[in-house]
Design a protein around this motif. Structure first.
Motif, PDB file in Angstrom:
ATOM      1  N   ASP A 142      46.492 -43.010   3.640  1.00  0.00           N
ATOM      2  CA  ASP A 142      47.029 -42.206   2.537  1.00  0.00           C
ATOM      3  C   ASP A 142      48.144 -41.272   2.998  1.00  0.00           C
ATOM      4  O   ASP A 142      49.075 -40.994   2.242  1.00  0.00           O
ATOM      5  CB  ASP A 142      45.920 -41.354   1.905  1.00  0.00           C
ATOM      6  CG  ASP A 142      44.894 -42.193   1.162  1.00  0.00           C
ATOM      7  OD1 ASP A 142      45.180 -43.370   0.879  1.00  0.00           O
ATOM      8  OD2 ASP A 142      43.802 -41.657   0.882  1.00  0.00           O
ATOM      9  N   ARG A 143      48.048 -40.812   4.229  1.00  0.00           N
ATOM     10  CA  ARG A 143      48.970 -39.775   4.683  1.00  0.00           C
ATOM     11  C   ARG A 143      48.973 -39.683   6.198  1.00  0.00           C
ATOM     12  O   ARG A 143      48.063 -40.166   6.871  1.00  0.00           O
ATOM     13  CB  ARG A 143      48.543 -38.408   4.124  1.00  0.00           C
ATOM     14  CG  ARG A 143      47.202 -37.933   4.675  1.00  0.00           C
ATOM     15  CD  ARG A 143      46.744 -36.614   4.122  1.00  0.00           C
ATOM     16  NE  ARG A 143      46.530 -36.636   2.676  1.00  0.00           N
ATOM     17  CZ  ARG A 143      45.452 -37.142   2.095  1.00  0.00           C
ATOM     18  NH1 ARG A 143      44.486 -37.696   2.832  1.00  0.00           N
ATOM     19  NH2 ARG A 143      45.326 -37.116   0.785  1.00  0.00           N
ATOM     20  N   LYS A 157      51.304 -45.700  -1.494  1.00  0.00           N
ATOM     21  CA  LYS A 157      49.923 -45.501  -1.955  1.00  0.00           C
ATOM     22  C   LYS A 157      49.927 -44.830  -3.334  1.00  0.00           C
ATOM     23  O   LYS A 157      50.781 -44.026  -3.639  1.00  0.00           O
ATOM     24  CB  LYS A 157      49.154 -44.653  -0.953  1.00  0.00           C
ATOM     25  CG  LYS A 157      49.002 -45.309   0.407  1.00  0.00           C
ATOM     26  CD  LYS A 157      48.003 -46.445   0.399  1.00  0.00           C
ATOM     27  CE  LYS A 157      46.598 -45.887   0.378  1.00  0.00           C
ATOM     28  NZ  LYS A 157      45.557 -46.918   0.558  1.00  0.00           N
ATOM     29  N   LYS A 174      53.089 -38.088   2.914  1.00  0.00           N
ATOM     30  CA  LYS A 174      52.306 -39.027   2.115  1.00  0.00           C
ATOM     31  C   LYS A 174      52.880 -40.427   2.210  1.00  0.00           C
ATOM     32  O   LYS A 174      54.110 -40.617   2.184  1.00  0.00           O
ATOM     33  CB  LYS A 174      52.269 -38.584   0.653  1.00  0.00           C
ATOM     34  CG  LYS A 174      51.398 -37.366   0.401  1.00  0.00           C
ATOM     35  CD  LYS A 174      51.274 -37.068  -1.093  1.00  0.00           C
ATOM     36  CE  LYS A 174      50.343 -35.911  -1.355  1.00  0.00           C
ATOM     37  NZ  LYS A 174      50.214 -35.610  -2.807  1.00  0.00           N
ATOM     38  N   ASN A 175      52.010 -41.400   2.298  1.00  0.00           N
ATOM     39  CA  ASN A 175      52.422 -42.804   2.285  1.00  0.00           C
ATOM     40  C   ASN A 175      53.069 -43.113   0.939  1.00  0.00           C
ATOM     41  O   ASN A 175      52.413 -43.032  -0.101  1.00  0.00           O
ATOM     42  CB  ASN A 175      51.189 -43.684   2.500  1.00  0.00           C
ATOM     43  CG  ASN A 175      51.538 -45.166   2.638  1.00  0.00           C
ATOM     44  OD1 ASN A 175      52.608 -45.608   2.221  1.00  0.00           O
ATOM     45  ND2 ASN A 175      50.614 -45.941   3.196  1.00  0.00           N
ATOM     46  N   VAL A 192      51.326 -45.488   9.693  1.00  0.00           N
ATOM     47  CA  VAL A 192      50.650 -45.096   8.459  1.00  0.00           C
ATOM     48  C   VAL A 192      50.786 -46.190   7.406  1.00  0.00           C
ATOM     49  O   VAL A 192      49.810 -46.582   6.749  1.00  0.00           O
ATOM     50  CB  VAL A 192      51.225 -43.759   7.928  1.00  0.00           C
ATOM     51  CG1 VAL A 192      50.698 -43.460   6.522  1.00  0.00           C
ATOM     52  CG2 VAL A 192      50.877 -42.615   8.873  1.00  0.00           C
ATOM     53  N   ILE A 193      51.997 -46.692   7.248  1.00  0.00           N
ATOM     54  CA  ILE A 193      52.242 -47.726   6.241  1.00  0.00           C
ATOM     55  C   ILE A 193      51.557 -49.027   6.623  1.00  0.00           C
ATOM     56  O   ILE A 193      50.896 -49.669   5.786  1.00  0.00           O
ATOM     57  CB  ILE A 193      53.763 -47.934   6.062  1.00  0.00           C
ATOM     58  CG1 ILE A 193      54.395 -46.675   5.437  1.00  0.00           C
ATOM     59  CG2 ILE A 193      54.054 -49.152   5.194  1.00  0.00           C
ATOM     60  CD1 ILE A 193      55.897 -46.665   5.461  1.00  0.00           C
ATOM     61  N   TYR A 219      55.101 -42.908  11.145  1.00  0.00           N
ATOM     62  CA  TYR A 219      55.073 -43.220   9.713  1.00  0.00           C
ATOM     63  C   TYR A 219      54.920 -44.726   9.508  1.00  0.00           C
ATOM     64  O   TYR A 219      54.248 -45.169   8.568  1.00  0.00           O
ATOM     65  CB  TYR A 219      56.363 -42.744   9.029  1.00  0.00           C
ATOM     66  CG  TYR A 219      56.584 -41.252   9.010  1.00  0.00           C
ATOM     67  CD1 TYR A 219      55.538 -40.353   9.192  1.00  0.00           C
ATOM     68  CD2 TYR A 219      57.859 -40.731   8.792  1.00  0.00           C
ATOM     69  CE1 TYR A 219      55.759 -38.979   9.171  1.00  0.00           C
ATOM     70  CE2 TYR A 219      58.084 -39.363   8.762  1.00  0.00           C
ATOM     71  CZ  TYR A 219      57.040 -38.495   8.953  1.00  0.00           C
ATOM     72  OH  TYR A 219      57.268 -37.142   8.931  1.00  0.00           O
TER      73      TYR A 219
END
Length: 220
Positions: free
Chosen positions: A146-147, A220, A216-217, A140-141, A137
């Protein structure tokens, strides 16, 4: 590159843990982990091979994570970046991961897609899988995707397949009426089911089904 050092508790005993990117020096242990995590009837040919692992650390090293305890690899988590359209979500594991070779990695894609997560059975009570997922995660960030997305196996489904459809089995898990070793774990990691993916993977226990599950981020 990713590196995080901390402690986990084995009952009352703290153990030093490191989550980091895996490298070529780790390949033998990574294949060993696969053999422990996916014994028969899971197809042996779906375990990692060294060509796949080489592609992971070459095409997208940020998505190649492992967790190490006292010098031994305890687990791994692998991802690639793809362009995902939620309105056209149908796919198989082979299609979206390039059969695990990730030659289709898209550096400008919008989604970090999980190819595989594996933790040695002897380490599974330490919460390492959830810690690996949280580390991804972070990726992702940091990358602004987006996810995070992936298909979760349903290894408990074969025990209930004569009584319920895959969709009913998923509903029973969400309602707390039953538990699944993978899907329940992913729910505890913060993943949200999007639906059933049929013929996702050659997996006898899951009757070839998987649950597409998203994180999901939040930025975003």
């Amino acid at each position: 590159m990713y590196r995080s050092e901390f402690y986990v508790y084995d009952q009352d005993r703290p153990l030093p843990v490191c989550i980091r990117n895996y490298t070529k020096a780790d390949f033998d242990q990574l294949i060993e982990i696969q053999s422990e995590c996916f014994p028969p009837p899971f197809p042996e040919e779906l375990w990692w091979n060294k060509e796949q692992l080489t592609n992971h650390v070459t095409h997208f090293p940020e998505g190649a994570l492992c967790v190490e305890i006292n010098g031994e690899l305890a687990g791994s988590l692998t991802g690639l970046c793809v362009e995902f359209d939620p309105n056209h979500s149908s796919h198989t594991w082979e299609e979206i991961t390039d059969y695990g070779y990730i030659r289709n990695h898209d550096p400008i894609g919008n989604t970090l897609y999980i190819v595989d997560i594996s933790v040695r059975p002897k380490y599974r009570k330490l919460g390492l899988g959830k810690l690996l997922m949280q580390a991804m995660y972070h990726v992702v960030i940091e990358k602004g995707y987006d996810r995070l997305l992936g298909g979760g196996r349903m290894p408990g489904y074969h025990k209930a397949a004569d009584k319920m459809t895959p969709e009913q089995y998923l509903t029973a898990i969400i309602n707390g009426e039953t538990k699944d070793p993978v899907i329940s774990f992913l729910l505890r990691c913060g993943r949200v089911p999007l639906g059933i993916a049929e013929n996702y993977l050659d997996d006898e226990e899951s009757h070839n089904n998987a649950v597409l599950m998203e994180w999901k981020n939040p930025f975003k």
